[in-house]
Design an enzyme around this catalytic site. Structure first.
Site, short mmCIF file in Angstrom:
data_model
loop_
_atom_site.label_atom_id
_atom_site.label_comp_id
_atom_site.label_asym_id
_atom_site.label_seq_id
_atom_site.Cartn_x
_atom_site.Cartn_y
_atom_site.Cartn_z
CB ALA A 205 -4.06 11.78 6.98
CG HIS B 24 -4.36 3.75 11.62
ND1 HIS B 24 -4.07 4.56 12.71
CD2 HIS B 24 -4.35 4.57 10.53
CE1 HIS B 24 -3.87 5.80 12.30
NE2 HIS B 24 -4.04 5.83 10.99
N GLY C 89 -4.14 -4.25 4.15
CA GLY C 89 -3.91 -4.19 5.59
C GLY C 89 -4.33 -5.43 6.34
#
Length: 452
Positions: free
Chosen positions: A3, A367, A400
């Site tokens: 986003a 996430h 990540g």
């Protein structure tokens, strides 16, 4: 599936005991790299305030958190709406950019060149400096070579050799590649901690469908405002343009810490009023009326990823998630349900849960983090504080999956800052010892390559 939100986490993230030791402290370690990442990704606070933002502000006010409400910093070129200008970021080295048209479609890829995706900054500039980008190339395994360096094996039989390899395939891609390569004996010394300490950002997702079919909340970037209902909890709203599938994933809002009781309560509600679910799934102008909330926390909890047989295709091994001891990642956050209720009161609508959370008891996240986390040694991590895979010199993990703790906010800026820190330290080491990565690559391949 990004986003474009560029938030910095609170201090609690940097002092989480899951981090390996740092003399300077991780806030100071990363401070300069947050600034570099912000510049590279064109960080700018949202200029647009739409109806969805006003309702979220009313929600924050009703929860006593109005002072924490504000617009989000974004990786978006707002400029003048719909107007294309020469590169505004890199002294003309980058591509032309078009001012954000506020179409709300950030999550499915900006069709106008307004969102600062990597192909418009890092990859664009790297390619201009000689990097070769190989799109639509799927890496299936990585093998260490007898004389040093690695062979990256791609689908279709392609092979690439290099003295160093940087893995940046996201948590699911990186962890699966390391699992598969270790099980095939190609990377035999990868830590047994692989797949552990996987974080969901302690997240729950709720939604509200406005009652009035004429409602249109889509104008604006996907995410444009945020607030903190309490010190540990962060909320952003989401316009979900392109998210047609959500109408099949949402159901009644039901409270309950115990997953089994919550499942029974949800199924009872569905059985007693099936027409409500049918009306939801068949709602006219569904996406225009829908508001989705990502509610995140910077508290300690985790799941584990294992490499096991697929329940659908048992001849294949795939990543599977497992509950671990200690504090499990949540499938329910009372704060998330409360946000949905208060927003529904403001907009005039129906608050909703994800059925995978309420019926399935699953921890749902946008996430996912960790799985190849930093540690002091292979006994408690997969990589060291310079992102080097323990036991395999010249192999790095920079995405990540390296993050050892719940960030508590959208993690893109943190992941980028950690990558900037890696790059700066790696460049310094190579400058100091230029012969340290002298393994000869195969013809046509670069000395250091990235698998993503």
């Amino acid at each position: 599936m990004w986003a474009g939100v560029l938030l910095e986490p609170k201090d609690e993230f940097f002092t989480d005991p899951a981090w390996p030791a740092s003399a300077a402290g991780w806030r100071d370690e990363l401070a300069g790299h947050y600034r570099t990442a912000s510049r590279m990704l064109g960080r700018e606070t949202t200029r647009h305030v739409g109806q969805m933002d006003l309702h979220l502000q009313a929600t924050a006010r009703s929860m006593g958190a109005d002072r924490t409400y504000g617009p989000t910093p974004m990786a978006i070129w707002f400029g003048e709406e719909g107007v294309t200008v020469p590169d505004p970021y890199f002294d003309g080295e980058g591509p032309d950019r078009t001012g954000c048209r506020l179409c709300g479609a950030c999550l499915i890829g900006c069709p106008y060149g307004s969102k600062n995706a990597l192909d418009l900054n890092y990859l664009w500039l790297a390619e201009k400096r000689g990097a070769r980008i190989r799109p639509e190339t799927r890496v299936e395994a990585i093998a260490e070579l007898p004389g040093g360096g690695y062979e990256v094996r791609a689908a279709g039989g392609e092979r690439f050799r290099a003295g160093e390899v940087v893995l940046a395939a996201g948590v699911l891609g990186t962890v699966e590649l390391l699992f598969r390569s270790r099980e095939q004996g190609l990377l035999p010394r990868v830590s047994p901690r692989l797949g552990e300490r996987v974080r969901t950002n302690s997240e729950a997702i709720t939604a509200v469908l406005a009652d009035d079919p004429r409602t249109d909340l889509t104008r604006g970037p996907t995410i444009s405002s945020e607030f903190y209902p309490d010190a540990a909890t962060h909320v952003t709203q989401n316009r979900y343009v392109g998210g047609w599938h959500m109408r099949f994933q949402l159901g009644p809002l039901v409270d309950g810490e115990d997953p089994a009781r919550r499942r029974r309560a949800t199924l009872t509600r569905l059985a007693r009023a099936p027409w409500q679910q049918i009306r939801l799934m068949a709602a006219r102008n569904f996406i225009a009326r829908l508001s989705v909330f990502t509610v995140m926390q910077n508290v300690e909890n985790e799941i584990r990823l294992v490499f096991d047989r697929s329940p659908v295709r048992p001849w294949r091994r795939v990543l599977r998630s497992r509950v671990v001891g200690g504090t499990r990642a949540p499938s329910y956050l009372p704060q998330a349900n409360e946000v949905a209720r208060r927003f529904a009161e403001s907009v005039g609508g129906r608050p909703l849960n994800l059925l995978l959370e309420s019926v399935g008891g699953k921890s749902i996240t946008a996430h996912v983090l960790g799985g190849a986390s930093m540690g002091e040694s292979a006994a408690d991590g997969v990589i060291d504080t310079d992102h080097r895979v323990f036991g395999h010199a010249g192999l790095y993990v920079v995405d990540g999956s390296a993050v050892p703790a719940n960030v508590g906010v959208n993690p893109s800026l943190t992941i980028t800052a950690m990558a900037e820190r890696f790059a700066a330290r790696h460049a310094a080491r190579r400058a100091a010892t230029p012969s340290s990565t002298s393994t000869s690559p195969s013809p046509g391949s670069s000395r250091t390559i990235g698998a993503s």
